[in-house]
Design a protein around this motif. Sequence first.
Motif, PDB file in Angstrom:
ATOM      1  N   THR A 230      11.034   5.334  -3.531  1.00  0.00           N
ATOM      2  CA  THR A 230      10.805   4.037  -4.170  1.00  0.00           C
ATOM      3  C   THR A 230      12.063   3.485  -4.807  1.00  0.00           C
ATOM      4  O   THR A 230      12.127   2.296  -5.108  1.00  0.00           O
ATOM      5  N   LEU A 231      13.071   4.313  -5.017  1.00  0.00           N
ATOM      6  CA  LEU A 231      14.329   3.882  -5.623  1.00  0.00           C
ATOM      7  C   LEU A 231      15.353   3.416  -4.598  1.00  0.00           C
ATOM      8  O   LEU A 231      16.409   2.931  -4.981  1.00  0.00           O
ATOM      9  N   GLY A 232      15.053   3.584  -3.320  1.00  0.00           N
ATOM     10  CA  GLY A 232      15.963   3.119  -2.278  1.00  0.00           C
ATOM     11  C   GLY A 232      16.519   4.261  -1.451  1.00  0.00           C
ATOM     12  O   GLY A 232      16.553   5.425  -1.881  1.00  0.00           O
ATOM     13  N   ARG A 233      16.953   3.918  -0.245  1.00  0.00           N
ATOM     14  CA  ARG A 233      17.479   4.938   0.670  1.00  0.00           C
ATOM     15  C   ARG A 233      18.768   5.558   0.139  1.00  0.00           C
ATOM     16  O   ARG A 233      19.025   6.748   0.335  1.00  0.00           O
ATOM     17  N   GLY A 234      19.606   4.751  -0.515  1.00  0.00           N
ATOM     18  CA  GLY A 234      20.854   5.289  -1.043  1.00  0.00           C
ATOM     19  C   GLY A 234      20.616   6.363  -2.082  1.00  0.00           C
ATOM     20  O   GLY A 234      21.250   7.429  -2.055  1.00  0.00           O
ATOM     21  N   VAL A 235      19.693   6.115  -3.001  1.00  0.00           N
ATOM     22  CA  VAL A 235      19.364   7.106  -4.024  1.00  0.00           C
ATOM     23  C   VAL A 235      18.747   8.342  -3.389  1.00  0.00           C
ATOM     24  O   VAL A 235      19.070   9.477  -3.753  1.00  0.00           O
ATOM     25  N   ARG A 236      17.849   8.131  -2.427  1.00  0.00           N
ATOM     26  CA  ARG A 236      17.205   9.262  -1.760  1.00  0.00           C
ATOM     27  C   ARG A 236      18.232  10.143  -1.061  1.00  0.00           C
ATOM     28  O   ARG A 236      18.141  11.376  -1.097  1.00  0.00           O
TER      29      ARG A 236
ATOM     30  N   HIS B 269       0.835  -1.200   0.000  1.00  0.00           N
ATOM     31  CA  HIS B 269       0.000   0.000   0.000  1.00  0.00           C
ATOM     32  C   HIS B 269       0.872   1.252   0.000  1.00  0.00           C
ATOM     33  O   HIS B 269       0.636   2.190  -0.788  1.00  0.00           O
ATOM     34  N   CYS B 270       1.876   1.280   0.853  1.00  0.00           N
ATOM     35  CA  CYS B 270       2.755   2.448   0.920  1.00  0.00           C
ATOM     36  C   CYS B 270       3.536   2.617  -0.381  1.00  0.00           C
ATOM     37  O   CYS B 270       3.778   3.750  -0.825  1.00  0.00           O
ATOM     38  N   ARG B 271       3.938   1.528  -1.003  1.00  0.00           N
ATOM     39  CA  ARG B 271       4.684   1.637  -2.262  1.00  0.00           C
ATOM     40  C   ARG B 271       3.812   2.223  -3.369  1.00  0.00           C
ATOM     41  O   ARG B 271       4.273   3.068  -4.145  1.00  0.00           O
TER      42      ARG B 271
ATOM     43  N   SER C 285      12.904  15.584  -4.140  1.00  0.00           N
ATOM     44  CA  SER C 285      12.103  14.555  -3.495  1.00  0.00           C
ATOM     45  C   SER C 285      11.190  13.802  -4.435  1.00  0.00           C
ATOM     46  O   SER C 285      10.570  12.824  -4.032  1.00  0.00           O
ATOM     47  N   THR C 286      11.078  14.232  -5.685  1.00  0.00           N
ATOM     48  CA  THR C 286      10.213  13.546  -6.639  1.00  0.00           C
ATOM     49  C   THR C 286      11.004  13.205  -7.896  1.00  0.00           C
ATOM     50  O   THR C 286      11.994  13.881  -8.232  1.00  0.00           O
TER      51      THR C 286
ATOM     52  N   ARG D 289       4.688   5.638  -5.312  1.00  0.00           N
ATOM     53  CA  ARG D 289       4.820   5.685  -6.767  1.00  0.00           C
ATOM     54  C   ARG D 289       3.865   6.692  -7.381  1.00  0.00           C
ATOM     55  O   ARG D 289       4.222   7.407  -8.328  1.00  0.00           O
ATOM     56  N   ALA D 290       2.637   6.747  -6.864  1.00  0.00           N
ATOM     57  CA  ALA D 290       1.674   7.702  -7.394  1.00  0.00           C
ATOM     58  C   ALA D 290       2.136   9.139  -7.178  1.00  0.00           C
ATOM     59  O   ALA D 290       1.868  10.015  -8.007  1.00  0.00           O
ATOM     60  N   GLU D 291       2.833   9.389  -6.087  1.00  0.00           N
ATOM     61  CA  GLU D 291       3.356  10.720  -5.804  1.00  0.00           C
ATOM     62  C   GLU D 291       4.695  10.981  -6.476  1.00  0.00           C
ATOM     63  O   GLU D 291       5.222  12.101  -6.383  1.00  0.00           O
ATOM     64  N   GLY D 292       5.278   9.967  -7.132  1.00  0.00           N
ATOM     65  CA  GLY D 292       6.577  10.130  -7.766  1.00  0.00           C
ATOM     66  C   GLY D 292       7.711  10.289  -6.787  1.00  0.00           C
ATOM     67  O   GLY D 292       8.731  10.919  -7.100  1.00  0.00           O
ATOM     68  N   ALA D 293       7.575   9.746  -5.587  1.00  0.00           N
ATOM     69  CA  ALA D 293       8.601   9.907  -4.558  1.00  0.00           C
ATOM     70  C   ALA D 293       9.848   9.112  -4.902  1.00  0.00           C
ATOM     71  O   ALA D 293       9.768   7.968  -5.359  1.00  0.00           O
TER      72      ALA D 293
END
Length: 479
Positions: free
Chosen positions: A355-361, A342-344, A368-369, A348-352
Amino acid sequence: MNGSLDSRAVAAAPTAPPPQALPQPGTALRQRLAELRGPSAAPQPLDARALAALAANPGCRRRALLDGAGVNKAALARALGSPATFGQSQFAFVRGNAFEARVGADSGAELMRLVHDRLGGPGAPPAPDEVDVPDLTAAGPEGRAARTRFALAEATSAGRWALLFHPMVPLDVAGSPVHLEPDAVVVHPDGRWTVVEVKSFPVVDGAADAAKVGAAARQAAVYVLALERLAGGMAATTAAGTPAPGVRHTVLLVCPKDFSNLPVAEPVDVRKQLSVTRRQLTRLTRIEEIAAALPEGTTFDLRLADDGSTPTRPAEELTEAVEAVGATYAPECLAACELAFHCRSRARAEGAVETLGRGVRGELGGLSTVESVLAAALGEPGPLPAAYGEDGPEPATGEPEADAPETTAPETGAPEATPPETGAPEAETGTPETAAPETEDPAVEALRRAAALRAEALAGFEPAAGFEPSGRKGEVPCR
């Protein structure tokens, strides 16, 4: 941690429980958590596996609140339309119970032999009559926890071997007490305590699956932390000069050998996992603070039908209640949380970029998007971070206006909108279009540099002989 296990890596029952009462949450908090859970829903106990997963993601307020309130997250995920797909199979559950029963047979004689052989001790392994196995049965988790505390105190002061099967140890998590149940705890004659974890995954040729060993180590670290706090509380209530019981940071992991049902044990050092767990648990926001920030009337009650399993509450209402609590999604949640799907989907709908991982973030900084990342990489106007203009980060002026001057210049037709090659003097006045590279956000600057290098490489690319262009523009098929 390394998955190789070769590397260094029945007495009388107590007469009465200790008089000290275990800490309980306030009446107002208990009532609030019951309202969030639903008046007819039984609270789900929080075990060490779930607690280790919570400690791995301390920023997720949603999981902290749902676990603290005892909400059945698996049933909630099904009602939301995003059921979890992980869990232990029935076969693995039965096999694990059978293996644990074999390890604990004959009052734990085989287990004590493994403890003596792998953790060391003077002389020969203790005989069955030399090991105390106290009875820990009591009414409710609070009663079992009190009986466990009394049994540990008695065994420590007696100076004998003691084996406690499935003790109950309390631990305060974000202001709410949690009761944890290790497989076994061994009390050595010198007064030290050792956690024993019995797992059903095999050890083949002296090595086990690294991921499973790591998960077992993190789970055992939670037990060690709970025992350390229990030992500290016991020392505070004993006579002055009495040393506090010591909890070993090396736990004993017992698994089946190869493809048989014979137990094999190896010590596992959990100091690293213990340090991480202790630090992460201190970062958890207290449950009462999260609950106080919720809108009035928020509840996760499924309103089950008379069969006790069919939810009757509309999914839209449940979604609104769940979204009222902030979540911190990471791909690792898929293997540890029932609400991960559900959270994923929401992320994804928000383009966050989470979803690509903590390292990428972490590398993207204020971006943030995914849309803002692409806009920064292509150098095009786009939704960059709030403090940025359309073409990139501005100098630190602290201006909150959304309509920056560069967005209005093209509309007025002023000379400053002309490109630098026209010779207009305004081009050298430090307008945002010609901001110096040192004012760029490092993440944006790195993205644009990578995009320029990619464009330069593609510009000089010549297809090899024999390559046929595909039907799509800009594509070159590979053989």
